[in-house]
Scaffold this motif. Structure first.
Motif, PDB file in Angstrom:
ATOM      1  N   ILE A  37      -0.852  -2.999  -3.484  1.00  0.00           N
ATOM      2  CA  ILE A  37      -0.314  -4.236  -4.195  1.00  0.00           C
ATOM      3  C   ILE A  37      -1.065  -4.448  -5.461  1.00  0.00           C
ATOM      4  O   ILE A  37      -0.540  -4.771  -6.554  1.00  0.00           O
ATOM      5  CB  ILE A  37      -0.463  -5.595  -3.139  1.00  0.00           C
ATOM      6  CG1 ILE A  37       0.396  -5.437  -2.287  1.00  0.00           C
ATOM      7  CG2 ILE A  37       0.024  -6.987  -4.060  1.00  0.00           C
ATOM      8  CD1 ILE A  37       1.962  -5.604  -2.315  1.00  0.00           C
TER       9      ILE A  37
ATOM     10  N   GLU B 227      -0.353  -1.026  -7.917  1.00  0.00           N
ATOM     11  CA  GLU B 227       0.993  -0.626  -8.261  1.00  0.00           C
ATOM     12  C   GLU B 227       2.195  -1.581  -8.220  1.00  0.00           C
ATOM     13  O   GLU B 227       3.557  -1.595  -9.040  1.00  0.00           O
ATOM     14  CB  GLU B 227       1.588   0.438  -7.027  1.00  0.00           C
ATOM     15  CG  GLU B 227       0.649   1.458  -6.657  1.00  0.00           C
ATOM     16  CD  GLU B 227       0.933   2.740  -7.770  1.00  0.00           C
ATOM     17  OE1 GLU B 227       1.924   2.705  -8.303  1.00  0.00           O
ATOM     18  OE2 GLU B 227       0.013   3.425  -7.814  1.00  0.00           O
ATOM     19  N   SER B 228       2.148  -3.032  -7.975  1.00  0.00           N
ATOM     20  CA  SER B 228       2.799  -4.047  -7.924  1.00  0.00           C
ATOM     21  C   SER B 228       2.742  -4.694  -9.129  1.00  0.00           C
ATOM     22  O   SER B 228       2.056  -4.494 -10.015  1.00  0.00           O
ATOM     23  CB  SER B 228       2.729  -4.869  -6.750  1.00  0.00           C
ATOM     24  OG  SER B 228       1.918  -5.848  -7.035  1.00  0.00           O
ATOM     25  N   VAL B 229       3.615  -5.737  -9.308  1.00  0.00           N
ATOM     26  CA  VAL B 229       3.845  -6.838 -10.533  1.00  0.00           C
ATOM     27  C   VAL B 229       2.264  -7.489 -10.556  1.00  0.00           C
ATOM     28  O   VAL B 229       1.655  -7.831 -11.588  1.00  0.00           O
ATOM     29  CB  VAL B 229       4.681  -7.909 -10.464  1.00  0.00           C
ATOM     30  CG1 VAL B 229       4.416  -8.826  -9.091  1.00  0.00           C
ATOM     31  CG2 VAL B 229       4.859  -8.509 -11.597  1.00  0.00           C
ATOM     32  N   LEU B 230       1.564  -7.206  -9.616  1.00  0.00           N
ATOM     33  CA  LEU B 230       0.279  -8.037  -9.513  1.00  0.00           C
ATOM     34  C   LEU B 230      -1.011  -6.974 -10.140  1.00  0.00           C
ATOM     35  O   LEU B 230      -2.134  -7.532 -10.698  1.00  0.00           O
ATOM     36  CB  LEU B 230      -0.401  -8.451  -8.181  1.00  0.00           C
ATOM     37  CG  LEU B 230       0.401  -9.364  -7.383  1.00  0.00           C
ATOM     38  CD1 LEU B 230      -0.500  -9.602  -6.078  1.00  0.00           C
ATOM     39  CD2 LEU B 230       0.451 -10.631  -8.162  1.00  0.00           C
TER      40      LEU B 230
END
Lengths: 307, 307
Positions: free
Chosen positions: B180, B183-186
């Protein structure tokens, strides 16, 4: 009538997101003449490219005199997009065209209006694009007192009444599914595609009973594959069920005893509907594209009233 | 005494995981002469390489006559490892050396014993390596009636009493944090390092109140960065707090009113201790390396008794 006449659009509806651009040139009755799909989303272009991308896609529809109105929703209105359309704050109606940002274009044949997103201060949350789908749902259901669920990479649950968005919450379930199924230890266990209704329902039920244990129930898929040959397709559907089930449990105060409208067009909308109906909720599905168009059409209608 | 004499090991303790190999040649009193760290974990080598890797690392300690006993815990005992050491099933004591898999080696100077992992049928779960740390905790606390928490990529919570592992649960919190945050929008919002105790505690508290909403509270970090300039370091610590807080809430029936021993050596062990103490639990920290060694030492002692 020349063939050029068939290309006469009265205005253009646009959904300009992070990874896609969709354009619907509209006829005089407000029906789309066609749909133009492009991968020139915000993530793929620079700020100075928006106008030329739009002109290239709309060239056949641009008028020889006067200008073509384009009503845009989505990430093109973010700070990193074409031009910032500042958020409206909840509680609020979906932002009207009066709040839109009128973009200065070099080409006088374009009149571009970008609709604002919606923000919530506490808990902090934001949407850009979904507010226009909410406007589309409200156009068809002006008295809706319930919750609108918009499944996606970042699924939104918006509580509406009296034509207003009272509050909303975004769940990273779609993105978490993608990362966990392709990048975590579960990549050995979860199929790339395929579906199993029973396994999905099972996942939802496990999450409903103990939603806090989501990240443990996920690891259990890996262990069950090792110990009991859980199939990759069942594992995929169960993982999806765990994520959707935890989300539905968290959103329970929003949907319990109220109307639920799910905006979606693919299997996920049906999966959310199945999971909600498993909980005794009565959910109906609204087609995503039609809902987006209804929201953009409502904005355009208000623009005409203002003129 | 020649310098060769200083390299005399009576046996070797080994922790052979997915990404690492650690070897502790032991003196006659059961104290490590040194620690050898290698990146030749299961993920980096083929099945036929295990023996040569071990010989290369242990060359200075191999005897001129007789053979050197190596007691191994970890993923080397998995089906994809050196030789499968079948799982013991809960409820059970941490598997004894009697259940270990004796590996056939070409080099007669080696006598290798791989300790089994532990499985749980329902909910399906597995561990390999942690059971030896649990044995280490039980060696020091034979009457422990409580829970052992082993933070890591896949954090384990094991309920023990009467020297047995009654049940356990694995949470993918460490891996989820990594995916998270990177790799995620975060990834735009979460710092690569840094820490903030208050933000961590805040995350724990948010998750305690509504653990089902984990994936929504995560998105809120992104929104709070956009709307209220939440700092990347605070965002990182809050994200960690959300994950640890949800995990602690899910594990509440295991630790509530019981002793908690956390096995760890870095900041995460302290973070878990802080989060548990915030909930009124009394957690003590056991050093991870010493605990692993205590478990391997107990296994080796039983081997000697059997001989």
């Amino acid at each position: 009538m020349s063939s050029a006449t068939t290309k006469t659009a009265t205005w253009v509806a646009a959904d300009w997101g992070t990874s896609h651009l969709r354009l619907w040139p509209m006829d005089a009755e407000g029906s789309p003449l066609t749909r133009i799909d492009s991968d020139r989303g915000m993530g793929a272009i620079a700020q100075e490219d928006y106008e030329s991308v739009l002109i290239a896609e709309l060239e056949p529809y641009l008028p020889t005199s006067g200008c073509l109105t384009v009503v845009v929703c989505g990430m093109a209105g973010s700070r990193q997009g074409w031009a910032e359309a500042p958020y409206a704050a909840t509680p609020c109606s979906p932002p009207s065209i009066a709040a839109a940002t009128k973009v200065a274009t070099v080409d006088a044949r374009l009149s571009v209006h970008i609709l604002p997103g919606v923000k919530q201060i506490a808990p902090a949350d934001v949407m850009r694009g979904e507010e226009t789908q909410i406007a589309g749902v409200l156009a068809a259901n002006p008295d809706l007192d319930g919750v609108i669920c918009l499944p996606g990479t970042h699924t939104k649950w918006a509580c509406v009444s009296g034509g207003r968005i009272n509050r909303f919450a975004t769940f990273m379930s779609g993105e978490a599914f993608h990362l966990i199924s392709t990048e975590s230890v579960l990549r050995h266990t979860v199929a790339e595609d395929g579906w199993d209704d029973d396994a999905f329902a099972q996942g939802c039920e496990i999450a409903r009973k103990d939603p806090a244990a989501l990240l443990s129930a996920m690891f259990s898929l890996r262990a069950e594959a090792l110990l009991a040959d859980l199939s990759p397709v069942a594992s995929r559907a169960r993982l999806s069920g765990l994520l959707v089930g935890a989300e539905i449990e968290a959103a329970r105060p929003s949907w319990s005893g109220r109307s639920v409208i799910i905006v979606g067009e693919n299997g996920m909308a049906s999966a959310y509907a199945a999971a909600l109906s498993q909980q005794g909720a009565d959910a109906t599905i609204a087609n995503a594209e039609e809902t987006t168009l209804a929201g953009l059409r409502a904005a355009h209608a208000h623009l005409n009233q203002e003129v």
